[in-house]
Design a protein around this motif. Sequence first.
Motif, mmCIF file in Angstrom:
data_model
loop_
_atom_site.group_PDB
_atom_site.id
_atom_site.type_symbol
_atom_site.label_atom_id
_atom_site.label_comp_id
_atom_site.label_asym_id
_atom_site.label_seq_id
_atom_site.Cartn_x
_atom_site.Cartn_y
_atom_site.Cartn_z
ATOM 1 N N GLU A 113 8.760 -79.340 30.662
ATOM 2 C CA GLU A 113 7.373 -79.784 30.475
ATOM 3 C C GLU A 113 6.768 -80.324 31.765
ATOM 4 O OE1 GLU A 113 7.457 -82.629 27.281
ATOM 5 O OE2 GLU A 113 8.392 -81.117 25.987
ATOM 6 N N GLN A 114 7.563 -81.113 32.482
ATOM 7 C CA GLN A 114 6.998 -81.762 33.660
ATOM 8 C C GLN A 114 8.122 -82.159 34.616
ATOM 9 O OE1 GLN A 114 4.548 -82.193 35.758
ATOM 10 N NE2 GLN A 114 3.162 -83.574 34.692
ATOM 11 N N VAL A 143 -6.288 -84.425 36.535
ATOM 12 C CA VAL A 143 -5.806 -84.198 35.170
ATOM 13 C C VAL A 143 -6.632 -83.042 34.630
ATOM 14 C CG1 VAL A 143 -5.031 -86.556 34.744
ATOM 15 C CG2 VAL A 143 -7.380 -85.941 34.187
ATOM 16 N N LEU A 144 -5.964 -82.167 33.887
ATOM 17 C CA LEU A 144 -6.645 -80.996 33.331
ATOM 18 C C LEU A 144 -6.839 -81.207 31.838
ATOM 19 C CD1 LEU A 144 -4.567 -78.230 35.150
ATOM 20 C CD2 LEU A 144 -6.655 -79.368 35.916
ATOM 21 N N ILE A 145 -8.070 -81.035 31.394
ATOM 22 C CA ILE A 145 -8.338 -81.191 29.967
ATOM 23 C C ILE A 145 -8.497 -79.800 29.355
ATOM 24 C CG2 ILE A 145 -9.836 -82.275 28.244
ATOM 25 C CD1 ILE A 145 -8.448 -84.297 30.101
ATOM 26 N N PRO A 161 -1.067 -82.765 35.403
ATOM 27 C CA PRO A 161 -0.806 -82.812 33.971
ATOM 28 C C PRO A 161 -1.963 -82.218 33.160
ATOM 29 C CG PRO A 161 -1.365 -84.996 34.789
ATOM 30 C CD PRO A 161 -1.300 -84.090 35.982
ATOM 31 N N LEU A 183 6.577 -92.132 29.470
ATOM 32 C CA LEU A 183 6.439 -90.746 29.906
ATOM 33 C C LEU A 183 5.972 -89.830 28.780
ATOM 34 C CD1 LEU A 183 9.516 -90.369 32.258
ATOM 35 C CD2 LEU A 183 7.112 -90.497 32.871
ATOM 36 N N ALA A 184 5.967 -90.342 27.567
ATOM 37 C CA ALA A 184 5.490 -89.529 26.444
ATOM 38 C C ALA A 184 4.043 -89.104 26.643
ATOM 39 C CB ALA A 184 5.635 -90.309 25.140
ATOM 40 N N HIS A 185 3.304 -89.869 27.472
ATOM 41 C CA HIS A 185 1.894 -89.534 27.701
ATOM 42 C C HIS A 185 1.640 -88.912 29.058
ATOM 43 C CE1 HIS A 185 1.761 -93.022 24.782
ATOM 44 N NE2 HIS A 185 1.360 -91.982 24.088
ATOM 45 N N ALA A 186 2.690 -88.522 29.746
ATOM 46 C CA ALA A 186 2.494 -88.012 31.110
ATOM 47 C C ALA A 186 1.961 -86.580 31.136
ATOM 48 C CB ALA A 186 3.805 -88.085 31.899
ATOM 49 N N GLY A 187 1.834 -85.960 29.986
ATOM 50 C CA GLY A 187 1.256 -84.615 29.939
ATOM 51 C C GLY A 187 2.248 -83.557 30.355
ATOM 52 N N ARG A 188 1.876 -82.321 30.057
ATOM 53 C CA ARG A 188 2.661 -81.154 30.420
ATOM 54 C C ARG A 188 2.192 -80.707 31.795
ATOM 55 N NH1 ARG A 188 1.056 -76.142 29.790
ATOM 56 N NH2 ARG A 188 -0.694 -76.794 28.494
ATOM 57 N N GLY A 189 3.097 -80.361 32.682
ATOM 58 C CA GLY A 189 2.713 -79.909 34.014
ATOM 59 C C GLY A 189 2.061 -78.535 33.971
ATOM 60 N N ALA A 190 0.962 -78.396 34.697
ATOM 61 C CA ALA A 190 0.223 -77.133 34.677
ATOM 62 C C ALA A 190 0.780 -76.185 35.720
ATOM 63 C CB ALA A 190 -1.253 -77.398 34.943
ATOM 64 N N LEU A 240 -3.803 -82.444 29.701
ATOM 65 C CA LEU A 240 -3.930 -83.408 28.612
ATOM 66 C C LEU A 240 -4.810 -82.820 27.521
ATOM 67 C CD1 LEU A 240 -4.611 -86.694 30.608
ATOM 68 C CD2 LEU A 240 -2.415 -85.859 29.738
#
Lengths: 245, 245, 245, 245, 245, 245
Positions: free
Chosen positions: F153-154, E172-174, F230, E235-242, F232
């Motif tokens: 997004e993903q 996961v990327l912060i 993802p 899925l609202a918390h699945a994050g945006r794909g980098a 975050l």
Amino acid sequence: MKPTPTSRPEPAPLLAFGAHPDDIEFGCGGVIVKETRTGRAAHFVICSRGEAASHGTPAQRVIEANRSAVLLGARLEFIELDGDAHLDVRVAHAIKLATIIRRVRPGIVLAPSLVENQHPDHPRLGQLVRDACRLARYGGVKELRRLPAHAIEQLLYYAVTPEAEPVSTTPVLIDVSAPDVLQAWTAAMEAHASQAAARHYVELQLTRARLRGLRAGCGHAIALFPNDPPVLDSLAHAGRGARQF
Amino acid sequence: MKPTPTSRPEPAPLLAFGAHPDDIEFGCGGVIVKETRTGRAAHFVICSRGEAASHGTPAQRVIEANRSAVLLGARLEFIELDGDAHLDVRVAHAIKLATIIRRVRPGIVLAPSLVENQHPDHPRLGQLVRDACRLARYGGVKELRRLPAHAIEQLLYYAVTPEAEPVSTTPVLIDVSAPDVLQAWTAAMEAHASQAAARHYVELQLTRARLRGLRAGCGHAIALFPNDPPVLDSLAHAGRGARQF
Amino acid sequence: MKPTPTSRPEPAPLLAFGAHPDDIEFGCGGVIVKETRTGRAAHFVICSRGEAASHGTPAQRVIEANRSAVLLGARLEFIELDGDAHLDVRVAHAIKLATIIRRVRPGIVLAPSLVENQHPDHPRLGQLVRDACRLARYGGVKELRRLPAHAIEQLLYYAVTPEAEPVSTTPVLIDVSAPDVLQAWTAAMEAHASQAAARHYVELQLTRARLRGLRAGCGHAIALFPNDPPVLDSLAHAGRGARQF
Amino acid sequence: MKPTPTSRPEPAPLLAFGAHPDDIEFGCGGVIVKETRTGRAAHFVICSRGEAASHGTPAQRVIEANRSAVLLGARLEFIELDGDAHLDVRVAHAIKLATIIRRVRPGIVLAPSLVENQHPDHPRLGQLVRDACRLARYGGVKELRRLPAHAIEQLLYYAVTPEAEPVSTTPVLIDVSAPDVLQAWTAAMEAHASQAAARHYVELQLTRARLRGLRAGCGHAIALFPNDPPVLDSLAHAGRGARQF
Amino acid sequence: MKPTPTSRPEPAPLLAFGAHPDDIEFGCGGVIVKETRTGRAAHFVICSRGEAASHGTPAQRVIEANRSAVLLGARLEFIELDGDAHLDVRVAHAIKLATIIRRVRPGIVLAPSLVENQHPDHPRLGQLVRDACRLARYGGVKELRRLPAHAIEQLLYYAVTPEAEPVSTTPVLIDVSAPDVLQAWTAAMEAHASQAAARHYVELQLTRARLRGLRAGCGHAIALFPNDPPVLDSLAHAGRGARQF
Amino acid sequence: MKPTPTSRPEPAPLLAFGAHPDDIEFGCGGVIVKETRTGRAAHFVICSRGEAASHGTPAQRVIEANRSAVLLGARLEFIELDGDAHLDVRVAHAIKLATIIRRVRPGIVLAPSLVENQHPDHPRLGQLVRDACRLARYGGVKELRRLPAHAIEQLLYYAVTPEAEPVSTTPVLIDVSAPDVLQAWTAAMEAHASQAAARHYVELQLTRARLRGLRAGCGHAIALFPNDPPVLDSLAHAGRGARQF
């Protein structure tokens, strides 16, 4: 003898670690011959006398190892860790090996591969050598302070048997096809007479090297597995790709 | 000019394939400069005019690519396959590329990496080049018969972006820190003005090369990924291991 | 002849696919001999006449393949897909192969491995066979409807060269040490005289099998790579683990 | 009863190691039943009394384990290593296990898998058993000399939970669908009443075996992971491929 | 201040383990700042005083670590295990760390990654923390009984250097691009003045975060590697794909 | 209806692709229900009428799919590519899918996983969707120009069967334990009556979700596999680690 300004600098010595008296010879003896014949000094550190093996006494094993080292053009020393088939991973061992690295100051270091499903002493020694190469360059390890820190150029793993070859590292293949190289390597393996007799060890290694050689388009070759990606100055040194079939 | 007996033989040319006009420059331009500055001829084959990109017209892209190739010291040719963003894997394409390999007769071939999760044209071109390198040495492919078979020395993959770097191949790292090399590479990337403007492409590549360089203990470095294990004649050419931290 | 109630049921035939006339023999000929000698029928499907190879004409290749099949105790048929070195992955091909599967109704299917870095026809044929094995059991594929659906027992991959061996599948090793087996296999490889002459093909395979055999504790062995985990009725059939060193 | 000349030789015993009193039952109890019902002796070695678990006293755990072993048809012994949740990897432990191997002289050995992200005792015991299997066949280990060396046939790993299943080893699946097998296995798990109550352990295992069974086309199946590739005499024993979907 | 019924519950504290005084800051300091600025308490446990490093005395290192923790908004404690560059994997250490977990009762735990080819203390501490997180929730470990069992929410690994990033775990990327976050992180790294001076440590980390940021489409980002798959409620918390390139 | 200032913005729609009329439901129907119940629009694109299946006519399959979509709260459209069991990877197909992405403008996209050893249409559709997501954001693809570029997004992959789960991607697990969610999902699967009857499809999926749920510490869960790491904003959204055993 002091080198004259035009002479090529002598390459830094090669330092090879073996868990048992015959591991280096069986795993990569042909590479050792190649290096010593081009003027590189080779130093072997053997970490047991093979006292747990099914064949050969420790005294025999030491004699065989010394004879074999002569054939390969290498110097040899024995050290005590936990004994054959008894090696545990302990920082104290890594520090002992790091002391040797600081004393010998090698360019290239050879160690048994980290693949676990082989004689348990092999991957443990591999781990200890990898850690030792790091510790040797850290300035503050108190047990090491009496010798100046040393950074090696490259750590390469050899595989004592095919089972020990890692599958997700790209190896470098060293061509050992020259007749005198192959002959010296074979003689060095046979010098371990107590081991060579049993279970086709010499044939195993020559078959393995022949198979690598056939695939690489040369007579015989030995694979070594680098611990870190090599940094090259240009593609002129990237080698020829081994793909004959 | 005929080489005199004492002169070093000219190295076989380098042949680099790109799916789009800027791929080679962004992916490994620094390596190209290094090679051409040491006298190796470099030949680029570009397989589209970048007509599907968000920025730049095909005409602009061709001008930019030509300007960039000059800065890198390379010759350049465009070929037609299926068009930008339209590349399918077809044997007919691999044969077309094999014809070029037989014509140019390179030592080293560079192609985009096979990692799938990137622009779909990149891994497909990588596959086609890999297959082409094989077809170029098979004697009986009828479409290729008018040119003599040719076996290259080594196929290396470059990664246009960090996402395209394969994780289970050990790369070789080429040191591109020399100021003139870095400057020529940067200029070549900036020559693709229509692309460089958008999305920090030049910064991406320089940051990537700086990170590799910091890890390798030099200024900047570029990773290339060999298709086959390199065969070396001795450990003298095994390179320095890249492990600064 | 009608089997009597006490007789053992005949095993379902083995069906092996090869991209070129000699692939099955070089990749796993020893296994074929073992199976045919214990009464299993073997059927070969060859998907080109080797017309792109550096050596041998298509006519010669067909003669050699037929001679070799006889030596292995197998029947053989040639089919046309895209031609040697021209194979593309197309569903139409998979359906063609599925038709053969429905006709032959094999228990075991052999196909070249899926590893990509080899002759491009090999992994493509492997993919097509894998897909064909599925299509053969789907009821609704209209091109296949004239033959009843068929589910095979096991799909196993062979590797034409060591490069083609997958590294993350556990192989099964078949002991091919019996002198008559080894002899028949060698003869079958040598029957491909146009290929065997070049580049040490026969030696490559025998060296490979010897190395596997030494590691497995038998004379010679050939590795096959299952597509799916085997279901066993008890551990009595789990085999002996191959670890001699 | 003395076997008559025509009777089948009794298979070598199965030896299973567990870190805690219920690991073997939960991980592969169904396989044990299958083997003991076909006449193979099974011997369990339990390396702690489960004293660090959230539920159940050591005394209860011993009673439960004994009851469970009876249901599976196995004999059982407890040994002391470092205690539950305290197991360290030490050569001395491996030697202790090797002594048991030399005493029991098993064909098949079962051990918890080497996957690290599970209860830390599990992979450590797996490593110790793997090493013990090697030490048991080395002639010179002095602590082992009073018993003759012994080479096992096959080492297979079981996974106590799905998390412990290795992903790059091809498993063998043992069909445990027979009602009496399933019933005995379930009873053996429920015999560990102190553990079965908490966190759905029995349901976890039956769900897992049902999922494997559905995929394999039988009722329930348990996966075991071989340490080394199996050597087979012919494809007749290669099993049916598990691919129902 | 007592939270009113409508206020959001305070998040469980973050607990980060470091082998050396600067590991957490260099490896993931930007993430710490982000969390403490949103009101999460952060607690650091440092397992040596960096006494084996080439630069800085233990006394200096402690001062630097305290100063840095203040800049990140974290509390800090030092514990003794085996000393810098001397860490061995022992269950006793894991139990010590588990005691701290039971005392601090964190939601998220951060530990150095398990990749072996880095400073040997790092992966060993990572292993010990992973095991400690399990032991902390087992009811019966006698050394831990005086504190109630505790199950953490998530264990995430940080990589002190790029070499330490695992390749087969999806990170996961912060996003740490906010100027005040980036500034506090940089200041915290520079607070380790004895280390920051040597070998471009701060530049290494900022270059790394910039490269991740460019790829992720934000300014700077830090990768963390989850030990276990995250369970999400939607899925609202699945994050945006980098994937910017 | 115009949202009032205080209302939450509606989430971008979810777009799911299926190769056959029942793939989405069987692979991840429970996730769809969860999303539509929280107000996210869901749109299904089905790329065949299942005409090659062993059971059910195309007309039946369409009716079943429509009924099932209603139960999940999704809209549905059928498109023509190459037909069931006939899907080839062609750029033209990816462009067709990209047109839909530009029209629907989804946040999240779901596609079948890329694992090859399953129904061949599944991984091919997965590849096409992955490529389509890229093409949808490239400005210059001429077939797409009439619709504005769109960046999703993903992209997450679902696995129609356990065999299709990738092993080196860390999944996210979606908790589908709520009784109404589980019930709607089950009903949607059973709506595919022609398929559900055969080979325990519904039981397979519920067993699989139960096993995931037991491991994750909730009732039932479904795994999705992200194409890209993802990004975050904070660890507050990193989820709870799934490790119950």
